[in-house]
Scaffold this active site. Structure first.
Site: not given
Ligand code: 4NP
Length: 149
Positions: A7, A10, A12-14, A123
């Protein structure tokens, strides 16, 4: 199989995607390597965002040991599949590719569950309520990945 989740930050999402897939890989006793990275170095060395840690914990996944790192060109050599969250991550990663082989490894993660739709994982950094939706989307994509490979 070696899979890299990517993301922007690195944090939040990944990291969530890494935690979710690692948990499924362990449950299925697969010999896969799973890691994550961000296209930006802004949060390098940081723990995942507290809201990602909390949503992972809600589903029994501990991501507190993860630390943010930036995506590097050599990741194309080390991973079989590079799964990005949105079109901006896709552009940033593909811009570092050395050849067509590298580019072929980069996929929008939601296309695993919803083929050819090019749906993006939003995001959630600026939206406290976005983390549940992000978790559910990533769980769906990781489940589809296990069925596919
Ligand atoms: P991520 O979320 O890409 O899912 O880790 C973000 C984290 C930080 C920022 C943006 C998105 N930021 O602007 O600092």
């Amino acid at each position: 199989m070696k899979i890299l989740m990517v993301c922007l930050g690195n944090i939040c999402r990944s990291p969530l995607a890494e935690g979710i897939l690692k948990t499924k890989v362990e449950k299925n006793r697969l010999n896969w390597i799973v890691d994550s990275a961000g296209t930006s170095s802004q949060h390098s060395g940081e723990q995942p965002d507290s809201r990602s840690i909390a949503i992972a914990e809600k589903y029994g996944i501990d991501i507190t040991d993860q630390r943010s790192r930036q995506f590097k060109t050599r990741d194309f050599s080390e991973f079989d599949l590079i799964l990005v969250m949105d079109a901006s991550n896709f552009r940033n990663v593909v811009n570092l590719a050395r050849d067509e082989e590298d580019i072929k490894k980069v996929k929008l993660i939601m296309n695993l569950a919803e083929p050819d739709q090019n749906n993006e994982v939003p995001d959630p950094y600026w939206n406290d309520n976005g983390f549940e939706q992000v978790y559910q989307m990533l769980d769906k994509a990781c489940e589809a990945l296990l069925l596919k490979y």
